[in-house]
Motif scaffolding. Structure first.
Motif: not given
Lengths: 778, 424
Positions: A221, A225, A759, A764, A766, A774-776, A778, B38-40, B42, B45, B47, B61-64, B77, B79
């Motif tokens: 991370q 990040l 997985p 899972a 979505p 799908p990301f809602g 943003i 794997i999952a989103i 929402k 926020r 992924v 899990r990474y933040p938007y 997409y 983001v």
């Protein structure tokens, strides 16, 4: 005789905690001792005189054989075969060989029993080395910062190999690092741990690094990040320094306290006084078993105090005759009464044996006489702390021990030493002893040469005093003295010829025994009572609470377990630990206390606990020691310069930050306020505030304040920040308490390695319906 | 029909998951991962993305806000859009940006919380009055009054700076009604980002949010943010309305507006002009006008009535140090220095700043602060030595923002050191 070098090497394994190793080492020492006796038994050439066990080692084979009967023993034959003939006596002329001539040059006792003198010298040198070199902390050097290259930004990760690609902020012509260098990757965030990696490729456009371990999710991370730059460090950044601890560990091939744990009185009396298991009892047990095989061999061969007394007697004692005493007086049994008294005091929970036990006496003597000299000459005289009354008492006692040699050589060892008394009592169970055969010509040479006054007028042995040094065997012109099993009766000389005039116990003997015993009981109980009454007085909350070394057991136990040998003072860098005088009465005499006005406890050092022979200071690993509180720094808000409004000062804060504790922060005091209630810029001072949950009481702050503000600038009479011990300010626990504390404080790493999860489509998946994205939102 | 679409989507997702590595995620810092979504989540926020790195599989899990784009089931997409590159370090010359760019930067970056804020624990004394009344009640109480708590406890302790920002965030959460108070909190937030972290985008964002409720310092701070973010015009416009203050003159100096700064100083009428003259000297010196600088410093030495003797001594020391070091600069040639460690000392804000400089084969390799009494503005203690090593020329070193005195002290001390002889 046991080879000391080998025995000591095995003792290196004796360390608290490693039980099976300790026991194995103990067994090995006993076994080697038995083996040595077997070899010596085989070694003897005196086949004429049969014996099941034989310890003669006074090199009779280099002497002319008086009664050459039968072939020489195996080892003698080997020696003749391997060594030049000039070493041995000439069988035709009877002239002495070079070995014997050399020994003769070195003196009569070397001539008589060279092996004993060699062992003594080796042990003495070992003792001095352990004390003056192993426990000398000042050759420790902090690790340099190493090369640092900053401004690297993370580019990409090679998922196949796990390699990381970095780009420099500005293209550089040359690089500090080369391929295959190990580096630590760190971000600006000092809280996150650095990442060890190896450089795979590096040039002016970038670098590729392979992490030493698979990336943790946190590291992944941080890499993916983060937006900041990375720094390559040669030395792990933010690593807690450990140079003092490392220095001691690297030099400690033998435990620094080897001789102290060998002194049986040290561990026995400590165990009695504290009513607890003291791990050095194991080594005391070993040395007692060895001494059943070689009665009182400790005194004759190993004890460095004995050797020092020998040196004193040789250089000074034999030149000053006026204090010599004749005959045997009341004093001959002092050692038993001293032993009884110290053990009785110990039974009452007062540990005074360290005042008179052999090894603590010489250790303290070396400490208070030798260490100031060593420190003064090698580091500078201003670094030698002043002596207090306690130290002077100890020096006088030590000089008195040596001075007893003016009364009679080895007076201390023969009549006074309570550690020797333990061995004398152990001699009751001896399996070997000195015997005289009927060939004795009653020349009296053995009585004159015996250093321990262990030969009666009829030339037989005072078995409790004989140390099997075998000097008598070496001087005996008729080869009549042998060192064999106790039950050997082969061709013995008649006893009481000439008459000794000694009885088993006469009227005077009985009176002196009764008086001595009474004195011992009264003395032991009296000392116990006196030290309690005029002692530490722990029930009184106002009684002085010295700041003890880190890892000290609770004060009550500490006073019962500290043998006052002074080893911790020697190993302590900058003399933070200094001996108490009579602040706690006799009970606290010579116990270690922190003198933070003099120096503060080094954050990278844990030496005191490592060298403590009794476990009064627990041998804490450094990562524990740096968290254990010795005390708490308390700011005196009436004298502290910023609080008093006198001047800006941040010595204590800087010192604490530099040591890595960050336990003192600022608060602003004395701010002036304008009419609107707003603070006026530039008014007031920043003053120190101690954070109790971070302060370990190392005392570095006090040292700095005292040194600069009090001693140098004379702004204060004493430091305005003082380390204080007491309830709630220090972590004191026994060995078992420590295990418990450690478990709570340092829980075993419960983190499981991330398991690769398949997985799971169903759970899972979505929710892709109902929304275009799908990301809602943003 | 709808059902069929949904079924199709699920099958497509299952297939994509089956061929692990079919998806791709790209982060704001430009790095990418191949793997599978794997999952989103929402609501949070975030992924959740699984990737095999060096043979080890990791689902994280990474933040938007950290994700630039995701390629999922063959579709891309975006983001979070990539922001323009930001230069935030003070030492480097700010890159030039247009007004729109600066405004965009402030709006996009300034409005987001920094990475560390989420992990920073919220800590403050329970007795603190979160209503933060103004003016504070009579009597100084740093355990009750927020402003005094910041002044006494947060400002002096760098370890508390992050939690200071956290506290401001908390105050904004609990005080929703009082708009005047909210603006004050925002101004304080801006000031913290500015003073503690030199985070100009966020400082500017919060100062702008505070609707100018802050004091002159805040206004000049905002001007400096514009300058540091790369737009001098905005900074100048902001400064124009600001009344005369030391901070204003210093900023003008930093911006290279030497003439204007000096004009203001010359026209100023002050009873205690020491600091102003010193600033003028510093500004001239930074601009390479050493003669003018010396004449300003000399004015300090003869100026009348400082606040008190202690202050007068400080001013005189600083002026004298500067004069000495300027004279030394002309003699100094770093390339000809002998190898060794040189030490020197010069007057800082609170007391002497001591340094030790290491010279190896005609280069200054290391400048270490060996002692100082400075209370704040520590940034100069790290920044100036770094500049000296990078530039290898003392006359080209720039003062660190808001820490001019300390910075000049470090330069002076280094000059004294390097013109002396190496230590034994």
């Amino acid at each position: 005789m046991i080879s000391p070098a080998f025995a000591l090497q095995i003792f290196a394994f004796l360390h608290p905690g490693s039980d099976w190793k300790t026991l194995a080492a103990a067994a090995a020492i006993v076994a080697s001792c038995v083996g040595l006796i077997a070899v010596l038994t085989k070694f003897s050439q005196r086949v004429r005189s049969s014996a099941a066990l034989r310890l003669d080692h006074f090199l009779p084979f280099v002497r002319k054989r008086r009664f050459p009967t039968g072939p020489p023993a195996l080892l003698v034959r080997w020696a003749h075969r391997l060594l030049p003939a000039s070493f041995f006596f000439d069988p035709t002329t009877g002239a002495e060989g070079t070995l014997r001539r050399l020994c003769r040059k070195m003196g009569p006792t070397v001539l008589a029993a060279p092996l004993r003198r060699i062992v003594q010298a080796l042990c003495f040198i070992t003792f001095l080395t352990l004390f003056f070199i192993v426990c000398w902390p000042y050759n420790a050097r902090p690790v340099a910062d190493g090369r640092v290259s900053d401004g690297w930004s993370f580019r990409e990760i090679d998922q196949a190999t796990g390699e990381l690609r970095f780009a420099p902020a500005v293209a550089r012509a040359s690089s500090l690092f080369a391929v295959n260098d190990s580096v630590f990757l760190a971000t600006q965030n000092q809280d996150s741990p650095s990442l060890p990696a190896r450089i795979v490729q590096i040039d002016k456009d970038g670098a590729t690094l392979l992490p030493a371990d698979p990336l943790s999710p946190e590291s992944t991370q941080e890499l993916l990040l983060g937006t900041g730059t990375w720094t390559f460090h040669e030395i792990e950044p933010g690593k807690w320094p450990s140079h003092y601890a490392d220095n001691l560990a690297s030099k400690e091939k033998l435990p620094a306290d080897t001789f102290l744990i060998l002194d049986p009185l040290v561990s026995i009396s400590t165990a009695i006084a504290s009513r607890s298991w003291v791990w050095s009892l194991i080594s005391a047990g070993v040395i007692l078993i060895v001494c059943i095989l070689i009665p009182r061999g400790f005194c004759g061969y190993l004890c460095p105090l004995g050797t020092l007394i020998d040196l004193f007697d040789w250089t000074i004692g034999k030149r000053v005759k006026r204090f010599r005493v004749k005959g045997d007086g009341w004093w001959v049994h002092i050692k038993y009464y001293l032993l009884a008294a110290t053990l009785i005091a110990a039974a009452f929970g007062v540990l005074v044996s360290g005042f008179v036990a052999a090894i603590p006496v010489i250790t303290r003597g070396m400490l208070f006489l030798g260490d100031p000299l060593q420190s003064g000459l090698l580091r500078g005289w201003h670094l030698v702390p002043e002596f207090n009354i306690g130290q002077i008492v100890s020096i006088l006692l030590f000089l008195a021990v040596l001075g007893l040699g003016l009364l009679r050589p080895r007076f201390w060892c023969k009549y006074v030493c309570p550690s020797g008394a333990v061995f004398s009592l152990g001699n009751l169970f001896r399996v070997t002893e000195r015997k005289v055969e009927s060939s004795c010509i009653q020349c009296n040479k053995c009585v004159t040469v015996c250093p321990f006054d262990a030969i009666k007028p009829d030339f037989t042995t005072r078995v409790t005093d004989c140390t099997l040094c075998q000097t008598c065997g070496g001087v005996c012109p008729s080869h009549s003295i042998k060192f064999v099993e106790r039950w050997n009766v082969f061709d013995l000389k008649d006893e009481n010829v000439p008459a000794t005039g000694e009885t088993a116990i006469g009227r005077r003997g009985f009176v002196s025994l009764a008086a001595g015993t009474a004195a011992a009981v009264a003395g032991g109980a009296g000392i116990a009572t006196a030290t309690r009454v005029f002692g530490a007085n722990l029930d009184n909350p106002k009684s002085p609470r010295p700041v003890r070394p880190p890892g000290s057991v609770p004060e009550e136990n500490f006073l019962q377990m500290c043998i006052r040998c002074g080893e911790c003072f020697k190993a302590c860098p900058n003399n933070v630990l200094q001996p108490l005088g009579f602040e706690q009465g006799l009970q606290g005499l010579w116990t270690p206390a922190v003198n933070a006005d003099w120096a503060g406890c080094e954050s990278s050092c844990n030496a005191c606990g490592q060298v403590c022979p009794t476990g009064a200071i627990l041998p804490l690993p450094l990562e524990v020691k740096k968290e254990v509180r010795m005390g708490l720094a308390i700011v005196n808000e009436t004298t502290c310069l910023p609080y008093a409004g006198r001047e800006a000062c941040q010595l204590c804060v800087d010192e604490c930050d530099a040591a890595g504790y960050h336990a003192i922060e600022f608060t602003r005091v004395g701010t002036e306020v304008d009419n609107a209630g707003a603070p006026v810029e530039g008014t007031g001072y920043l003053a120190p505030v101690v954070l109790p949950d971070k302060c370990v009481g190392c005392g570095l702050c006090q040292t700095r304040c005292s040194g600069i503000n009090a001693d140098q600038k004379r702004l204060l009479t004493k430091s305005a920040i003082i380390i204080e011990a007491g309830d709630g300010r220090e972590d004191r626990f026994t060995q078992s308490g420590y295990e418990h504390w450690k478990k709570n404080r340092f829980p075993p790493d419960v983190r499981q390695p991330e398991s690769p999860s398949e997985p799971n489509v169903n759970s899972a998946a979505p929710d892709v319906s109902g929304s275009d994205d799908p990301f809602g939102d943003i | 029909m709808l059902k069929l679409t949904r079924l199709f989507a699920i099958i497509a997702f299952a297939l994509s998951a089956w061929f692990a590595g079919a998806d791709e995620i790209e982060f704001l810092n430009g790095s990418k991962l191949d793997g599978s979504v794997i999952a989103i989540h929402k609501a949070e926020r975030e992924v959740e993305f699984e990737a095999v790195i060096g043979g080890k599989s990791q689902a994280i899990r990474y933040p938007y806000p950290k994700i630039h784009r995701v390629v999922w089931s063959g579709k891309e997409y975006i983001v979070t859009p990539k922001p323009a590159p930001i230069a935030t370090t003070t030492a480097q010359q700010p890159t030039s940006r247009s007004q729109t760019e600066v405004e965009k930067l402030i709006a996009e970056v300034g409005s987001t919380p920094p990475d560390w804020l989420a992990q920073t624990p919220l800590e403050f004394p329970k007795s603190l009055d979160l209503k933060w009344p103004k003016p504070p009640p009579k009597g100084w109480d740093n355990q009750k009054n927020v402003g005094q708590y910041i002044w006494d406890k947060i400002n002096p302790n760098s370890a508390r700076w992050k939690s200071g920002v956290k506290l401001m965030e908390h105050l904004l959460e609990v005080n929703t009604a009082d708009s005047e108070l909210r603006e004050r909190i925002m101004a304080s937030m801006g000031s913290m980002y500015f003073r503690f972290f030199q985070d100009y985008a966020r400082a500017a964002y919060w100062w702008e949010q505070s609707e100018g409720i802050g004091d002159i310092q805040d206004a000049i701070g905002l001007a400096e943010c514009f300058f540091r973010l790369g737009n001098k015009q905005m900074a100048r416009a902001k400064l124009k309305s600001a009344p005369l203050s030391l901070a204003k003159v210093k900023l003008l100096g930093d911006m290279g507006e030497t003439r204007e700064a000096l004009k203001i100083i010359e026209s100023a009428r002050m009873s205690q002009p020491h600091e102003l003259y010193l600033t003028a000297g510093d500004i001239c010196r930074m601009d390479g006008k050493f003669k003018d600088a010396i004449s300003w410093y000399e004015k300090v030495l003869i100026a009348p009535n400082a606040r008190n003797k202690e202050y007068e001594k400080r001013y005189h020391n600083r002026a004298q140090n500067s004069i000495d070091s300027i004279k030394r600069f002309e003699l100094l040639d770093i390339g000809k220095l002998k190898d060794g460690t040189y030490s020197g000392s010069a007057m800082g804000y609170e007391g002497p700043v001591n340094i030790a400089a290491t010279v190896v084969s005609g280069r200054v390799e290391k400048v270490e602060i060996t002692g100082h009494k400075e209370k704040q503005y520590y940034s100069a203690l790290a920044d100036v030595p770094a500049q000296i090593i990078r530039k290898q020329d003392l006359s080209k070193v720039e003062a660190t923002s808001r820490a001019t005195i300390t910075a000049v002290a470090v330069i002076n001390a280094t000059a004294e050191a390097l013109t002396g002889t190496p230590d034994e």
